[in-house]
Motif scaffolding. Structure first.
Motif, PDB file in Angstrom:
ATOM      1  N   ASN A  48       0.830  -1.210   0.000  1.00 40.88           N
ATOM      2  CA  ASN A  48       0.000   0.000   0.000  1.00 40.88           C
ATOM      3  C   ASN A  48       0.860   1.253   0.000  1.00 40.88           C
ATOM      4  N   LYS A  50       3.182   3.330  -1.508  1.00 42.17           N
ATOM      5  CA  LYS A  50       3.782   3.549  -2.817  1.00 42.17           C
ATOM      6  C   LYS A  50       5.217   4.057  -2.664  1.00 42.17           C
ATOM      7  N   ASN A  79       3.818  -1.266  -7.154  1.00 38.54           N
ATOM      8  CA  ASN A  79       3.332  -0.009  -6.564  1.00 38.54           C
ATOM      9  C   ASN A  79       4.419   1.064  -6.455  1.00 38.54           C
ATOM     10  N   THR A 153       0.081  15.149  -4.923  1.00 41.01           N
ATOM     11  CA  THR A 153      -0.249  13.871  -4.295  1.00 41.01           C
ATOM     12  C   THR A 153      -0.721  14.073  -2.870  1.00 41.01           C
ATOM     13  N   GLU A 155      -1.617  10.870  -1.595  1.00 44.41           N
ATOM     14  CA  GLU A 155      -1.374   9.460  -1.302  1.00 44.41           C
ATOM     15  C   GLU A 155      -0.119   9.306  -0.446  1.00 44.41           C
ATOM     16  N   LYS A 156      -0.196   8.443   0.564  1.00 38.29           N
ATOM     17  CA  LYS A 156       0.986   8.182   1.395  1.00 38.29           C
ATOM     18  C   LYS A 156       2.000   7.375   0.616  1.00 38.29           C
TER      19      LYS A 156
END
Lengths: 289, 289
Positions: A48, A50, A79, A153, A155-156
């Motif tokens: 998860n 990335k 990922n 971004t 996203e983590k």
């Protein structure tokens, strides 16, 4: 209901079963996931998170070759977003077409890339006769990637500065995935050493074995650490600088992100394994004809 | 036949259909085959022709890094056997463990390797201060691979000499697969040129653009040709020689296999594309401490 109807439906269902089986198998004709493979482990790990793999690059004879072999490594990592930043006033056709082609060769579903460009100001460019360490390299490009990350971004993930000439073991990517703030690991063939690495005691970094400018607060090569992207977002003013002395880029950035070496998280079996090498490619001798 | 029986059988068949679907999908959880990917093309091509990829290697600081990035390229090629030949009197633990680890990371079913070793005789070894071209390199190792091929394989395939420091585009492997005798293609960054290549007219090789020792019968770099293994078996006495002048290894071998340049098969879009680069890695400056 007649028996013939039942027979017809049964045959239909059986046909569907087999068709389905073979159609699905056709989609992955020669791919195996051995229980012991790294790739299998990848898919079981915390993918998860990335990886944002930031690569500054500039036009030179070996550029396409360097990016080609690096791309083969990155294709094997799940990922991951490859952020390539060209040192040029516009995106070149070479890199644009290269990235389009590579992105179609994905092994994992999520191979993504971002293509950026920013030109190093003329006054900071190394001329062909200068030694390559005379002026800072990749500063504007890595900063452009940091800016893009913050603006585009949420996203983590994990931020890593991966130059186009270094060599990366696939296990490195799994080591860095669970970085909470800043993780560190040994780097092969850098700073005059077979391996430059953090020194560990009771699971904590207590110093470094560096012999090149060992008085730096963080005597670590650019490829020797990874950062949780949350820290990049939180410390939104943290950037590299063209005005620090040679070898101080890493320390300059890290001092903006963390306070002391106690916060570094040692990876790669307590910094005993070499999973990244600072390889350098010779400039080929080309004759003018 | 009762209606309930029919219903039971139908439900069973439907369950089987779905179970089958999900079980098969579980086997390849994150692999996609885009219609346009090279990997998809690979699986559609004539992958029956195995590639025998012969890599001589010797102990040096960058060895593990070189082999690591080369392995990532080879992992992405289907139906390939990597023949690594160490220049040493016995197989080293480093390469033995490396190959065991890599072989477990297979993407395609058939990733195979052969680990050989043969030491270059002392009188032919380059000392650390000699320039690397002074004495022939890899002669005994490539010959050992040829001997092994003849004695241990009957399987048809393509023989290619792929050194551990060069860079290979994945498309190169598909170009060489349908070699009937000897195929040729351009090589980037060799012989003082951005690209050294055969010159083509009406689909035939009519000469070469080489500027380094252009009078050689086959002025081609080791990485610029591939050979059908049948020819290796037929001409069972064809070997490299430590007694030919610098740059004549390729010509020495090829003259034993074919008569003239008319027999060469141009690949890579009539030798217009660069799919292999003669990259060289700098020897790192290591301080004695």
């Amino acid at each position: 209901m007649k028996f013939t109807n039942f027979l017809q439906i049964s045959i239909l269902l059986l046909t569907l079963t087999f068709l389905n089986y073979f159609i699905v198998y056709q989609k992955c004709p020669a791919v195996t996931y051995d229980d012991k493979t790294v790739i299998h482990q990848l898919s079981k790990q915390n993918v998860n998170e990335k990886i944002f793999f930031i690569t500054p690059t500039y036009s030179r004879p070996v550029q396409e070759a360097e990016l080609t072999r690096l791309s083969h490594t990155l294709l094997l990592v799940s990922n991951l977003r490859w952020i390539i930043v060209e040192d040029s006033d516009q995106k070149t056709l070479l890199i644009t077409q290269f990235l389009q082609r590579i992105s179609k060769m994905k092994i994992f579903e999520n191979f993504e890339y971002t293509h950026l460009n920013v030109e190093t100001p003329k006054s900071f460019k190394t001329s062909r006769r200068d030694p390559n360490w005379l002026k800072p390299r990749g500063v504007w490009q890595r900063n452009e990637a940091l800016r893009w990350l913050r603006e585009n971004t949420t996203e983590k993930g994990i931020v890593y500065f991966g130059d186009d000439d270094n060599t990366y073991d696939l296990r490195l990517f799994e080591e860095m995935r669970n970085t909470k703030k800043v993780s560190v690991f040994p780097v092969g063939l850098v700073g005059g050493l077979m391996v430059e690495k953090p020194l560990i005691e009771n699971g904590k970094v207590i110093g470094f074995n560096s012999i090149w400018k060992p008085k730096r607060k963080f005597p670590i090569d650019m490829s020797g650490f990874a950062i949780n992207s949350q820290l990049i977002h939180d410390k939104h003013d943290a950037y590299f600088s063209p005005y620090v002395p040679r070898g101080y880029q890493e320390t300059h950035l890290l001092t903006q992100l963390i306070h002391s070496i106690n916060e570094l998280e040692p990876k790669a079996d307590s910094c005993t394994k070499i999973l990244v090498w600072h390889t350098r490619t010779e400039m080929p001798k080309l004759k003018k004809i």
